[in-house]
Design a protein around this motif. Structure first.
Motif, PDB file in Angstrom:
ATOM      1  N   GLY A 155      38.872  48.709  46.831  1.00 21.52           N
ATOM      2  CA  GLY A 155      37.792  47.748  46.648  1.00 21.52           C
ATOM      3  C   GLY A 155      36.524  48.410  46.152  1.00 21.52           C
ATOM      4  O   GLY A 155      35.853  47.910  45.232  1.00 21.52           O
ATOM      5  N   GLU A 156      36.182  49.556  46.726  1.00 22.86           N
ATOM      6  CA  GLU A 156      34.988  50.269  46.283  1.00 22.86           C
ATOM      7  C   GLU A 156      35.134  50.778  44.849  1.00 22.86           C
ATOM      8  O   GLU A 156      34.162  50.791  44.088  1.00 22.86           O
ATOM      9  N   GLY A 165      36.887  43.603  43.965  1.00 21.40           N
ATOM     10  CA  GLY A 165      36.551  44.672  44.902  1.00 21.40           C
ATOM     11  C   GLY A 165      36.135  44.128  46.255  1.00 21.40           C
ATOM     12  O   GLY A 165      36.552  44.629  47.304  1.00 21.40           O
ATOM     13  N   LEU A 166      35.311  43.101  46.256  1.00 23.21           N
ATOM     14  CA  LEU A 166      34.905  42.476  47.519  1.00 23.21           C
ATOM     15  C   LEU A 166      36.097  41.851  48.238  1.00 23.21           C
ATOM     16  O   LEU A 166      36.179  41.890  49.470  1.00 23.21           O
ATOM     17  N   MET A 167      37.011  41.273  47.471  1.00 20.90           N
ATOM     18  CA  MET A 167      38.207  40.696  48.079  1.00 20.90           C
ATOM     19  C   MET A 167      38.997  41.764  48.836  1.00 20.90           C
ATOM     20  O   MET A 167      39.397  41.566  49.986  1.00 20.90           O
ATOM     21  N   ARG A 171      31.530  49.880  55.327  1.00 20.40           N
ATOM     22  CA  ARG A 171      31.572  49.764  53.856  1.00 20.40           C
ATOM     23  C   ARG A 171      31.634  48.298  53.438  1.00 20.40           C
ATOM     24  O   ARG A 171      30.996  47.891  52.458  1.00 20.40           O
ATOM     25  N   HIS A 172      32.419  47.513  54.170  1.00 15.03           N
ATOM     26  CA  HIS A 172      32.516  46.073  53.874  1.00 15.03           C
ATOM     27  C   HIS A 172      31.152  45.407  53.999  1.00 15.03           C
ATOM     28  O   HIS A 172      30.711  44.665  53.123  1.00 15.03           O
ATOM     29  N   ASP A 173      30.482  45.665  55.129  1.00 18.46           N
ATOM     30  CA  ASP A 173      29.199  45.006  55.389  1.00 18.46           C
ATOM     31  C   ASP A 173      28.154  45.397  54.347  1.00 18.46           C
ATOM     32  O   ASP A 173      27.373  44.544  53.881  1.00 18.46           O
ATOM     33  N   LEU A 174      28.137  46.665  53.957  1.00 20.16           N
ATOM     34  CA  LEU A 174      27.176  47.119  52.954  1.00 20.16           C
ATOM     35  C   LEU A 174      27.456  46.464  51.594  1.00 20.16           C
ATOM     36  O   LEU A 174      26.528  46.021  50.907  1.00 20.16           O
ATOM     37  N   ALA A 175      28.732  46.412  51.230  1.00 21.65           N
ATOM     38  CA  ALA A 175      29.087  45.845  49.927  1.00 21.65           C
ATOM     39  C   ALA A 175      28.765  44.358  49.861  1.00 21.65           C
ATOM     40  O   ALA A 175      28.235  43.870  48.852  1.00 21.65           O
ATOM     41  N   ALA A 190      34.844  35.936  46.085  1.00 22.97           N
ATOM     42  CA  ALA A 190      35.724  36.901  46.752  1.00 22.97           C
ATOM     43  C   ALA A 190      36.401  36.275  47.959  1.00 22.97           C
ATOM     44  O   ALA A 190      37.606  36.457  48.185  1.00 22.97           O
ATOM     45  N   LEU A 191      35.642  35.532  48.764  1.00 24.02           N
ATOM     46  CA  LEU A 191      36.218  34.905  49.957  1.00 24.02           C
ATOM     47  C   LEU A 191      37.238  33.831  49.576  1.00 24.02           C
ATOM     48  O   LEU A 191      38.221  33.613  50.288  1.00 24.02           O
ATOM     49  N   ALA A 192      37.014  33.172  48.438  1.00 23.73           N
ATOM     50  CA  ALA A 192      37.996  32.197  47.960  1.00 23.73           C
ATOM     51  C   ALA A 192      39.300  32.900  47.597  1.00 23.73           C
ATOM     52  O   ALA A 192      40.395  32.376  47.868  1.00 23.73           O
TER      53      ALA A 192
END
Length: 284
Positions: free
Chosen positions: A211-212, A228-230, A250-254, A266-268
């Motif tokens: 993702g990163e 990447g967010l997905m 890393r997730h929270d920062l992105a 991404a959430l979709a």
């Protein structure tokens, strides 16, 4: 082709205390077996299968010494699961003193004798994992032993686990070597390729790393922030907070740095992946 064989000290073999045609064998304490075993009497097992039954019985009864003794007998008679279990126990200090060299030697025996195991079988999963363990030992070395850091050998072990056995840990570690240029030339495209393969198998650290890569882009890897967010979101869902807190960070920062539109998209995509994963699981 499998990697060349791994030089190790020979593992202890059981001594025969009764004639071989009597149908039973005994396990004599060897000089390099755990200290707790040195004063134990000889215990006969009729076969590796009999020793494994004793291991299960002793484990259930809380007799760790007896359980290890039975496993060592089965392992010395070529039982793959016993060899692997002992390797993991010595590596993690589970019921025995931690001994990375003994773990290395058990994993080496597995790799040398089972490199052609049929991929996808239960045995192959153990062998692939043994190759990964060897890769980690070669990457760092074992202090005070003949196992020295060797990036080339680490690459060989991870590459074989990743390519022949399709092991996701092997694929993840191989990708990291390509990212760093250790044991091979630095190659961002190869790193992304192997990281993606591990990510698709549900490997949480690989999902986060891939993702990163997509968020950052560059060096032959196209920038795709939504994808990447997905992957980071799916990595966070599968992460163990006690061991993989870095994934959550890393997730929270992105997500904090992403636009609202990218977060929503991404959430979709994550929502679309979940029904597909559930459908595949129901078909197994």
């Amino acid at each position: 082709m499998p990697p060349r064989s791994i030089p190790v000290a020979p593992l202890p073999e059981p001594e025969e205390a009764i004639p071989p045609d009597s149908g039973a064998a005994t396990l004599a304490p060897a000089p390099n077996t755990p200290t707790a075993h040195s004063a134990l009497p000889l215990v006969p097992f009729s076969s590796a299968r009999d020793a494994l039954r004793a291991w299960m019985r002793d484990s259930s009864a809380g007799d760790q010494v007896g359980a290890v003794r039975a496993l060592e007998y089965a392992a010395s008679h070529g039982h793959l699961t016993a060899q692997y279990k002992l390797g993991r126990m010595y590596a993690g200090g589970e019921g025995v003193p931690t001994n990375d060299l003994k773990a290395f030697e058990y994993f080496s025996k597995i790799a040398d004798e089972n490199a052609d195991a049929i991929p996808g079988t239960a045995d192959a999963r153990l062998v692939g994992s043994a190759f990964v363990a060897l890769g980690n030992y070669f990457a760092d070395g074992i202090k005070g032993s003949y196992v020295k850091p060797n990036a080339d050998r680490a690459f060989d072990m991870f590459h074989y686990a990743a390519s022949y056995f399709g092991d996701p840990d092997g694929q993840y570690n191989l990708a990291r070597l390509y990212m760093k240029g250790q044991g091979t030339n630095r190659d961002a495209r190869q790193a992304a390729r192997w990281m993606k393969l591990a990510a698709e198998k549900g490997h949480a650290p690989a999902r986060a790393a891939f993702g990163e890569m997509l968020i950052r882009g560059g060096e032959g890897v196209p920038r795709q922030p939504v994808l990447g967010l997905m992957w980071l979101a799916m990595a966070r869902e599968g992460a163990d907070p006690s061991r993989e807190a870095w994934i959550i960070e890393r997730h929270d920062l992105a997500f904090a740095a992403a636009s609202a539109a990218d977060r929503t998209a991404a959430l979709a995509l994550v929502e679309r992946q979940q029904p597909a994963g559930a459908a595949r699981a129901s078909q197994r």
